[in-house]
Design a protein around this motif. Sequence first.
Motif, mmCIF file in Angstrom:
data_model
loop_
_atom_site.group_PDB
_atom_site.id
_atom_site.type_symbol
_atom_site.label_atom_id
_atom_site.label_comp_id
_atom_site.label_asym_id
_atom_site.label_seq_id
_atom_site.Cartn_x
_atom_site.Cartn_y
_atom_site.Cartn_z
ATOM 1 N N ILE A 90 25.237 45.352 35.916
ATOM 2 C CA ILE A 90 26.567 45.376 36.525
ATOM 3 C C ILE A 90 27.651 45.331 35.465
ATOM 4 O O ILE A 90 28.827 45.450 35.775
ATOM 5 C CB ILE A 90 26.774 44.249 37.570
ATOM 6 N N ASN A 100 43.244 41.032 20.262
ATOM 7 C CA ASN A 100 43.698 42.188 21.021
ATOM 8 C C ASN A 100 44.302 43.169 20.017
ATOM 9 O O ASN A 100 45.417 42.964 19.524
ATOM 10 C CB ASN A 100 44.729 41.737 22.051
ATOM 11 N N LEU A 148 22.782 41.322 34.970
ATOM 12 C CA LEU A 148 24.100 41.228 34.318
ATOM 13 C C LEU A 148 24.373 42.478 33.499
ATOM 14 O O LEU A 148 25.462 43.042 33.538
ATOM 15 C CB LEU A 148 24.126 40.019 33.384
ATOM 16 N N PRO A 160 45.925 39.844 32.656
ATOM 17 C CA PRO A 160 46.265 40.958 33.550
ATOM 18 C C PRO A 160 46.569 40.459 34.964
ATOM 19 O O PRO A 160 46.347 39.280 35.255
ATOM 20 C CB PRO A 160 45.013 41.819 33.551
ATOM 21 N N ALA A 213 32.150 36.388 37.182
ATOM 22 C CA ALA A 213 32.637 37.140 36.017
ATOM 23 C C ALA A 213 34.133 37.339 36.089
ATOM 24 O O ALA A 213 34.794 37.521 35.062
ATOM 25 C CB ALA A 213 31.938 38.490 35.940
ATOM 26 N N LYS A 219 38.131 46.430 37.479
ATOM 27 C CA LYS A 219 39.561 46.162 37.534
ATOM 28 C C LYS A 219 40.100 45.766 36.174
ATOM 29 O O LYS A 219 41.132 46.221 35.731
ATOM 30 C CB LYS A 219 39.786 44.994 38.501
ATOM 31 N N ARG A 220 39.335 44.875 35.502
ATOM 32 C CA ARG A 220 39.841 44.335 34.257
ATOM 33 C C ARG A 220 39.685 45.298 33.095
ATOM 34 O O ARG A 220 40.456 45.273 32.154
ATOM 35 C CB ARG A 220 39.131 43.035 33.943
ATOM 36 N N GLN A 239 43.829 38.673 38.170
ATOM 37 C CA GLN A 239 42.761 38.148 37.330
ATOM 38 C C GLN A 239 42.476 36.716 37.775
ATOM 39 O O GLN A 239 43.405 35.954 38.037
ATOM 40 C CB GLN A 239 43.219 38.187 35.869
ATOM 41 N N PHE A 295 27.484 36.953 40.735
ATOM 42 C CA PHE A 295 27.836 37.204 39.336
ATOM 43 C C PHE A 295 29.182 37.916 39.221
ATOM 44 O O PHE A 295 29.978 37.610 38.341
ATOM 45 C CB PHE A 295 26.758 38.041 38.641
ATOM 46 N N GLU A 296 29.413 38.849 40.122
ATOM 47 C CA GLU A 296 30.688 39.567 40.043
ATOM 48 C C GLU A 296 31.851 38.621 40.294
ATOM 49 O O GLU A 296 32.903 38.726 39.663
ATOM 50 C CB GLU A 296 30.691 40.729 41.039
ATOM 51 N N ASN A 350 28.901 43.069 33.904
ATOM 52 C CA ASN A 350 29.547 41.760 34.061
ATOM 53 C C ASN A 350 31.048 41.707 33.807
ATOM 54 O O ASN A 350 31.649 40.652 33.834
ATOM 55 C CB ASN A 350 28.786 40.669 33.299
ATOM 56 N N VAL A 351 31.677 42.834 33.551
ATOM 57 C CA VAL A 351 33.136 42.853 33.517
ATOM 58 C C VAL A 351 33.586 43.741 34.674
ATOM 59 O O VAL A 351 33.260 44.912 34.701
ATOM 60 C CB VAL A 351 33.667 43.422 32.191
ATOM 61 N N PRO A 352 34.287 43.181 35.646
ATOM 62 C CA PRO A 352 34.704 44.016 36.778
ATOM 63 C C PRO A 352 35.555 45.182 36.326
ATOM 64 O O PRO A 352 36.300 45.084 35.349
ATOM 65 C CB PRO A 352 35.524 43.055 37.630
ATOM 66 N N ASP A 388 48.537 37.785 27.666
ATOM 67 C CA ASP A 388 47.815 39.012 28.022
ATOM 68 C C ASP A 388 46.923 38.842 29.244
ATOM 69 O O ASP A 388 45.917 39.535 29.360
ATOM 70 C CB ASP A 388 46.944 39.489 26.853
ATOM 71 N N LYS A 411 47.653 44.849 20.709
ATOM 72 C CA LYS A 411 48.804 43.958 20.593
ATOM 73 C C LYS A 411 49.114 43.675 19.121
ATOM 74 O O LYS A 411 50.281 43.621 18.716
ATOM 75 C CB LYS A 411 48.503 42.649 21.324
ATOM 76 N N LYS A 469 38.194 32.181 30.799
ATOM 77 C CA LYS A 469 38.810 33.061 29.800
ATOM 78 C C LYS A 469 40.319 32.997 29.887
ATOM 79 O O LYS A 469 41.011 33.012 28.884
ATOM 80 C CB LYS A 469 38.366 34.508 30.076
ATOM 81 N N HIS A 485 42.736 47.126 31.938
ATOM 82 C CA HIS A 485 43.737 46.457 31.116
ATOM 83 C C HIS A 485 43.243 46.195 29.705
ATOM 84 O O HIS A 485 44.008 46.183 28.761
ATOM 85 C CB HIS A 485 44.125 45.122 31.752
ATOM 86 N N GLU A 486 41.958 45.956 29.602
ATOM 87 C CA GLU A 486 41.440 45.537 28.308
ATOM 88 C C GLU A 486 40.066 46.142 28.112
ATOM 89 O O GLU A 486 39.130 45.836 28.864
ATOM 90 C CB GLU A 486 41.326 44.012 28.316
ATOM 91 N N ASP A 542 36.075 42.962 24.761
ATOM 92 C CA ASP A 542 36.153 41.537 25.007
ATOM 93 C C ASP A 542 36.365 40.764 23.696
ATOM 94 O O ASP A 542 36.072 39.589 23.603
ATOM 95 C CB ASP A 542 34.845 41.094 25.675
#
Lengths: 310, 180
Positions: free
Chosen positions: A258, A276, A255, B126, B17, A264-265, B129, B13-14, A260-262, B124, A279, B94, A268-269, A272
């Motif tokens: 990798i 925010n 974890l 995205p 997640a 892609k996301r 998602q 996991f991906e 653990n946050v793709p 918010d 904002k 989330k 945007h952010e 975690d």
Amino acid sequence: MDVSDILAAQAEKHKAIAVEKEIPLDVDAGFLAVTDPNPIEKESYDENVEEYLQSTARDGVQVLLSALFSLPTTSSPDGPLAQLPPPTTTLPRAKPLPKPKPPTKWEKFARAKGIQKTRKDKKEWDEEKQEWVNRWGWKGKNKEEETQWLSEVPANADVDYDPTKKARDERKARVAKNERQHLQNLARAQASGAERKQRKADIDRTLATTRVSTASMGKYDKKLDGEKKLREVKRKFEPTEVSADVEKKNNLALLAKIGNVPAKRSKHEGNDAAINVRKAVRFASKGEGGVALARRAEGKAARGKAGRRK
Amino acid sequence: MRPLTEEESKAVFEKLANYIGKNLVHLIDRPDEPYCFRLHKDRVYYVSESSMRLGVSVARPSLISLGTCFGKFSKSGKFKLHVTSLDYLAQYAKYKVWIKPNGEMSFLYGNHVLKNHLGRITEDTPEHQGVVVYSMNDVPLGFGVTSRSTVDTRKLDPTAIIVFHQADVGEYLRDEDTLF
């Protein structure tokens, strides 16, 4: 009597064969080559290129010819002959230097032991004949035993014991052994190359690929004699009853790896966190941004102070 | 039944997640009982260590299922989440989407979520998602992928798709024989 005309004509004649240059020309009579190291005279070059080149070439040839005519000559039926001197210009090699030969097994051993190579003459002194004879080859000394008219026979010898044949066989065996060792040395020199190993591996890989490159993945192909079964990649799995702690640790490590946050996301952010921040700033500053917010806070503080003084 | 290889774990996991983000740690590192992921006939099961140890003694052809099936690997090695994983996704999700009662049946029949069925959505969110879909009284119905970010949804017309359907609890009936 006026001889000035004759003198002038004579001088003209000599002038024609003498070449005056700032830097003397390099003449290599061996190669029949002349090099003119003088820089080009720009004025005369621009004036008439053809003429300039012709005059330069003429000078060069003139110098070369006078160098040739100054060589010692010998007479022959066809006229005088001159021997060209050895060339002085050094030319680069056309081919690379030969690679050193790989050492033979004996050479390696001798180097390890510090044995110096001693050169033997081809000829050997024969005490009986009182003359120099060959060590080997025609009438060689190594064939001396075979040519004896009388030889000793051991007591336990067979009935058909032939000393000449025995000596000859031994000599032939030595030659054969030497030949065998020579071939082994050659083979060793070949095999030690990493290039050869690489090529063998490449061929094996290509063969393995082609064997499974048919529509049936090689299932219905004609098998050759002695063709080995293709070795497949062996899959390896962890044991099923691996300790849960170990597995947990592995999973957490994975974890962390990798993230653990793709990806892609994360565009945007960035974080975690529960709030925010971007904002919140946008909201507090009514969409004017963080700089405006800070400026307003500063202004408010200043105004507050002013009010108190009043 | 065997543990996942590193690539398989990574794929699982991906995918997870995408829905629960960093809460994924809570699935792996549980305070109550150690849980683990196991692969059996291309399906990934999330199972407590004690049941896994019991399951070891069952022969491979006889073992139908164990723990919770999270999803399955396609032949090309991609991982697909099944609706059976919804319990855990809903617990740690989330980003959430609530749909109005008039949109519930439509979603449960496997349709995408339209804008006029949208009750609420996490702020918010995205685009693209993974989100969990709830009914208005907080019953998880399935999950999907957002087509637009929350801000962009305001400009859309009422028939535009907000969430692409991925799985819904209706599959318990529709795909009963292949789901577990």
